[in-house]
Motif scaffolding. Structure first.
Motif, PDB file in Angstrom:
ATOM      1  N   ARG A 124       0.820  -1.209   0.000  1.00 41.27           N
ATOM      2  CA  ARG A 124       0.000   0.000   0.000  1.00 41.27           C
ATOM      3  C   ARG A 124       0.855   1.260   0.000  1.00 41.27           C
ATOM      4  NH1 ARG A 124      -4.084  -2.362   4.647  1.00 41.27           N
ATOM      5  NH2 ARG A 124      -5.814  -2.905   3.275  1.00 41.27           N
ATOM      6  N   GLY A 125       1.886   1.247   0.832  1.00 40.44           N
ATOM      7  CA  GLY A 125       2.687   2.449   1.008  1.00 40.44           C
ATOM      8  C   GLY A 125       3.733   2.605  -0.080  1.00 40.44           C
ATOM      9  N   GLU A 126       4.711   1.723  -0.023  1.00 39.01           N
ATOM     10  CA  GLU A 126       5.851   1.835  -0.930  1.00 39.01           C
ATOM     11  C   GLU A 126       5.459   1.716  -2.400  1.00 39.01           C
ATOM     12  OE1 GLU A 126      10.155  -0.458  -1.160  1.00 39.01           O
ATOM     13  OE2 GLU A 126       8.940  -0.527   0.645  1.00 39.01           O
ATOM     14  N   TYR A 127       4.534   0.765  -2.709  1.00 37.02           N
ATOM     15  CA  TYR A 127       4.212   0.507  -4.112  1.00 37.02           C
ATOM     16  C   TYR A 127       2.895   1.141  -4.547  1.00 37.02           C
ATOM     17  CZ  TYR A 127       7.966  -2.721  -3.187  1.00 37.02           C
ATOM     18  OH  TYR A 127       9.166  -3.249  -2.797  1.00 37.02           O
ATOM     19  N   GLY A 128       2.158   1.705  -3.624  1.00 38.31           N
ATOM     20  CA  GLY A 128       0.930   2.420  -3.977  1.00 38.31           C
ATOM     21  C   GLY A 128      -0.166   1.541  -4.554  1.00 38.31           C
ATOM     22  N   LEU A 129      -0.164   0.268  -4.179  1.00 40.92           N
ATOM     23  CA  LEU A 129      -1.176  -0.640  -4.718  1.00 40.92           C
ATOM     24  C   LEU A 129      -2.441  -0.621  -3.857  1.00 40.92           C
ATOM     25  CD1 LEU A 129       1.135  -3.703  -5.485  1.00 40.92           C
ATOM     26  CD2 LEU A 129       0.028  -2.215  -7.181  1.00 40.92           C
ATOM     27  N   THR A 130      -3.574  -0.763  -4.510  1.00 40.43           N
ATOM     28  CA  THR A 130      -4.827  -0.956  -3.788  1.00 40.43           C
ATOM     29  C   THR A 130      -5.076  -2.456  -3.695  1.00 40.43           C
ATOM     30  OG1 THR A 130      -5.703   1.106  -4.658  1.00 40.43           O
ATOM     31  CG2 THR A 130      -7.311  -0.490  -3.838  1.00 40.43           C
ATOM     32  N   LEU A 131      -5.266  -2.925  -2.474  1.00 39.13           N
ATOM     33  CA  LEU A 131      -5.490  -4.355  -2.283  1.00 39.13           C
ATOM     34  C   LEU A 131      -6.965  -4.622  -2.057  1.00 39.13           C
ATOM     35  CD1 LEU A 131      -2.545  -5.159   0.174  1.00 39.13           C
ATOM     36  CD2 LEU A 131      -2.568  -5.378  -2.326  1.00 39.13           C
ATOM     37  N   GLU A 132      -7.428  -5.759  -2.594  1.00 38.75           N
ATOM     38  CA  GLU A 132      -8.824  -6.127  -2.362  1.00 38.75           C
ATOM     39  C   GLU A 132      -8.977  -7.157  -1.249  1.00 38.75           C
ATOM     40  OE1 GLU A 132     -11.842  -6.242  -5.434  1.00 38.75           O
ATOM     41  OE2 GLU A 132     -12.032  -8.397  -5.079  1.00 38.75           O
ATOM     42  N   GLY A 133      -8.016  -8.071  -1.129  1.00 37.04           N
ATOM     43  CA  GLY A 133      -8.201  -9.120  -0.131  1.00 37.04           C
ATOM     44  C   GLY A 133      -7.002 -10.027   0.015  1.00 37.04           C
ATOM     45  N   LEU A 134      -7.260 -11.160   0.654  1.00 36.11           N
ATOM     46  CA  LEU A 134      -6.232 -12.161   0.937  1.00 36.11           C
ATOM     47  C   LEU A 134      -6.665 -13.511   0.372  1.00 36.11           C
ATOM     48  CD1 LEU A 134      -5.555 -11.396   4.727  1.00 36.11           C
ATOM     49  CD2 LEU A 134      -4.267 -10.539   2.742  1.00 36.11           C
ATOM     50  N   MET A 135      -5.662 -14.320   0.038  1.00 39.36           N
ATOM     51  CA  MET A 135      -5.931 -15.655  -0.498  1.00 39.36           C
ATOM     52  C   MET A 135      -5.021 -16.663   0.192  1.00 39.36           C
ATOM     53  SD  MET A 135      -4.448 -17.994  -2.828  1.00 39.36           S
ATOM     54  CE  MET A 135      -4.493 -18.430  -4.558  1.00 39.36           C
ATOM     55  N   CYS A 136      -5.512 -17.883   0.397  1.00 35.83           N
ATOM     56  CA  CYS A 136      -4.628 -18.943   0.900  1.00 35.83           C
ATOM     57  C   CYS A 136      -5.015 -20.301   0.333  1.00 35.83           C
ATOM     58  CB  CYS A 136      -4.617 -19.001   2.433  1.00 35.83           C
ATOM     59  SG  CYS A 136      -6.098 -19.742   3.180  1.00 35.83           S
ATOM     60  N   VAL A 137      -4.035 -21.188   0.341  1.00 32.31           N
ATOM     61  CA  VAL A 137      -4.214 -22.596  -0.021  1.00 32.31           C
ATOM     62  C   VAL A 137      -3.633 -23.408   1.130  1.00 32.31           C
ATOM     63  CG1 VAL A 137      -3.749 -24.410  -1.719  1.00 32.31           C
ATOM     64  CG2 VAL A 137      -3.825 -22.007  -2.465  1.00 32.31           C
ATOM     65  N   PRO A 138      -4.465 -23.890   2.047  1.00 21.53           N
ATOM     66  CA  PRO A 138      -3.945 -24.612   3.216  1.00 21.53           C
ATOM     67  C   PRO A 138      -3.218 -25.895   2.811  1.00 21.53           C
ATOM     68  CG  PRO A 138      -6.273 -24.077   3.514  1.00 21.53           C
ATOM     69  CD  PRO A 138      -5.933 -23.783   2.083  1.00 21.53           C
ATOM     70  N   PRO A 139      -2.336 -26.388   3.690  1.00 19.76           N
ATOM     71  CA  PRO A 139      -1.668 -27.669   3.425  1.00 19.76           C
ATOM     72  C   PRO A 139      -2.708 -28.767   3.213  1.00 19.76           C
ATOM     73  CG  PRO A 139      -0.713 -26.589   5.351  1.00 19.76           C
ATOM     74  CD  PRO A 139      -1.936 -25.801   4.970  1.00 19.76           C
ATOM     75  N   ALA A 140      -2.455 -29.609   2.218  1.00 18.78           N
ATOM     76  CA  ALA A 140      -3.439 -30.625   1.838  1.00 18.78           C
ATOM     77  C   ALA A 140      -3.763 -31.575   2.987  1.00 18.78           C
ATOM     78  CB  ALA A 140      -2.924 -31.407   0.631  1.00 18.78           C
ATOM     79  N   GLU A 141      -2.786 -31.836   3.829  1.00 15.98           N
ATOM     80  CA  GLU A 141      -2.976 -32.896   4.831  1.00 15.98           C
ATOM     81  C   GLU A 141      -3.410 -32.354   6.191  1.00 15.98           C
ATOM     82  OE1 GLU A 141       1.016 -31.272   4.939  1.00 15.98           O
ATOM     83  OE2 GLU A 141      -0.304 -31.963   3.337  1.00 15.98           O
ATOM     84  N   GLU A 142      -3.680 -31.060   6.278  1.00 18.86           N
ATOM     85  CA  GLU A 142      -4.087 -30.509   7.578  1.00 18.86           C
ATOM     86  C   GLU A 142      -5.551 -30.093   7.586  1.00 18.86           C
ATOM     87  OE1 GLU A 142      -1.576 -27.401   9.174  1.00 18.86           O
ATOM     88  OE2 GLU A 142       0.218 -28.576   8.726  1.00 18.86           O
ATOM     89  N   GLU A 143      -6.107 -30.036   8.776  1.00 22.13           N
ATOM     90  CA  GLU A 143      -7.449 -29.492   8.976  1.00 22.13           C
ATOM     91  C   GLU A 143      -7.432 -28.035   8.486  1.00 22.13           C
ATOM     92  OE1 GLU A 143     -10.882 -28.294   9.659  1.00 22.13           O
ATOM     93  OE2 GLU A 143     -10.499 -30.426  10.036  1.00 22.13           O
ATOM     94  N   PRO A 144      -8.252 -27.714   7.481  1.00 20.99           N
ATOM     95  CA  PRO A 144      -8.153 -26.366   6.899  1.00 20.99           C
ATOM     96  C   PRO A 144      -8.702 -25.246   7.794  1.00 20.99           C
ATOM     97  CG  PRO A 144      -9.934 -27.589   5.864  1.00 20.99           C
ATOM     98  CD  PRO A 144      -9.247 -28.549   6.781  1.00 20.99           C
ATOM     99  N   ALA A 145      -9.561 -25.586   8.755  1.00 26.04           N
ATOM    100  CA  ALA A 145     -10.268 -24.540   9.501  1.00 26.04           C
ATOM    101  C   ALA A 145      -9.315 -23.542  10.160  1.00 26.04           C
ATOM    102  CB  ALA A 145     -11.176 -25.178  10.551  1.00 26.04           C
ATOM    103  N   MET A 146      -8.237 -24.052  10.777  1.00 23.79           N
ATOM    104  CA  MET A 146      -7.315 -23.143  11.466  1.00 23.79           C
ATOM    105  C   MET A 146      -6.621 -22.199  10.471  1.00 23.79           C
ATOM    106  SD  MET A 146      -4.220 -25.823  12.392  1.00 23.79           S
ATOM    107  CE  MET A 146      -2.849 -24.693  12.456  1.00 23.79           C
ATOM    108  N   HIS A 147      -6.417 -22.686   9.248  1.00 25.07           N
ATOM    109  CA  HIS A 147      -5.789 -21.835   8.232  1.00 25.07           C
ATOM    110  C   HIS A 147      -6.752 -20.746   7.765  1.00 25.07           C
ATOM    111  CE1 HIS A 147      -2.179 -24.314   7.930  1.00 25.07           C
ATOM    112  NE2 HIS A 147      -2.988 -25.313   8.208  1.00 25.07           N
ATOM    113  N   PHE A 148      -8.024 -21.125   7.611  1.00 26.24           N
ATOM    114  CA  PHE A 148      -9.024 -20.129   7.217  1.00 26.24           C
ATOM    115  C   PHE A 148      -9.195 -19.084   8.323  1.00 26.24           C
ATOM    116  CE2 PHE A 148     -11.136 -23.804   4.704  1.00 26.24           C
ATOM    117  CZ  PHE A 148     -10.245 -23.629   3.668  1.00 26.24           C
TER     118      PHE A 148
END
Ligand SMILES: *Cc1c(COP(=O)(O)O)cnc(C)c1O
Length: 234
Positions: free
Chosen positions: A161-185
């Motif tokens: 936001r600051g240094e590069y002046g980008l507008t961000l819309e959100g966040l994305m993740c891909v949890p580890p395949a072998e773990e319970e995803p809830a904690m990652h979400f």
């Protein structure tokens, strides 16, 4: 008030997609179960590596948001058909593909390093078109996976936001395949809250209902819509 009842005799088979209807129904149920409006959650149909015959029926019934994980493959598949669609890049982006990506995608979900932020900022300036941007967080800190480490996320978001002046819309993740995803979400939602980012791209075929319970505003669903991709490792 008149009730419009669908007449099956007037519904062409080409204009139905049971898989799409089923996924949409499951999404809506998951949203309602936690008191959310189903309309808050966007379905991103992940068409990577799918033959066109799998994609066409879903396009034909009005799905307009598609996710791809490679710039080249996406351009080959969609260039001639992109009008009216929202195309999202959900795979890692190399800086030497940034210009093409900025020109082609409406959303880029894999912003994850300062060098890429810098190049995207330059390309956005030059193109005068700004794709909506998501910072990818490697919530499981997996060495082979793209994304900024959770501990570096706040500083990276601030730099975008600051240094590069980008507008961000959100966040994305891909949890580890072998773990319970809830904690990652939950972790992604927490990073979003403390950085004023309410849009969360999380959840895939195996876990999109859980992701919606944890606040996903878009889910990226491939195999549950199109069938298994017939290649290893993806
Ligand atoms: C392939 C892919 C998906 C879709 O995965 P499915 O399990 O087939 O739903 C979602 N997100 C990303 C980043 C992907 O690469």
């Amino acid at each position: 008030m008149a009730l419009v009842v669908a007449n099956p005799a007037h519904t062409s088979p080409a204009l139905t997609s049971p898989a799409l209807a089923a996924v949409r129904e499951r999404m809506a149920a998951a949203a309602r179960a936690v008191g959310r409006d189903p309309a808050e959650v966007t379905l991103v149909a992940v068409s990577k590596m799918q033959p066109w015959e799998n994609i066409e029926p879903i396009l034909a019934v009005g799905q307009t948001v598609f996710g791809e994980n490679r710039v080249q493959e996406a351009m080959e598949r969609w260039s001639e058909r992109a009008a009216g669609l929202e195309l999202r890049l959900i795979g890692p982006l190399q800086t030497n593909k940034a210009r093409e990506a900025v020109g082609f995608f409406q959303v880029i979900e894999s912003l994850d390093r300062p060098r890429l932020a810098k190049v995207l900022a330059e390309e956005i300036q030059r193109a005068g078109a700004a794709p909506r941007l998501y910072v990818q967080v490697n919530t499981g800190e997996e060495p082979q996976k793209a994304g900024v480490a959770p501990g570096d996320a706040d500083a990276f978001i601030a730099a975008c936001r600051g240094e590069y002046g980008l507008t961000l819309e959100g966040l994305m993740c891909v949890p580890p395949a072998e773990e319970e995803p809830a904690m990652h979400f939950a972790l992604l939602a927490k990073i979003g809250r403390r950085n004023g980012l309410s849009k969360l791209s999380m959840g895939m075929s195996g876990d999109f209902e859980t992701a919606i319970r944890f606040g996903a505003t878009s889910v990226r669903v491939g195999s549950a819509l199109f069938g298994q991709r017939d290649y290893p490792g993806a």
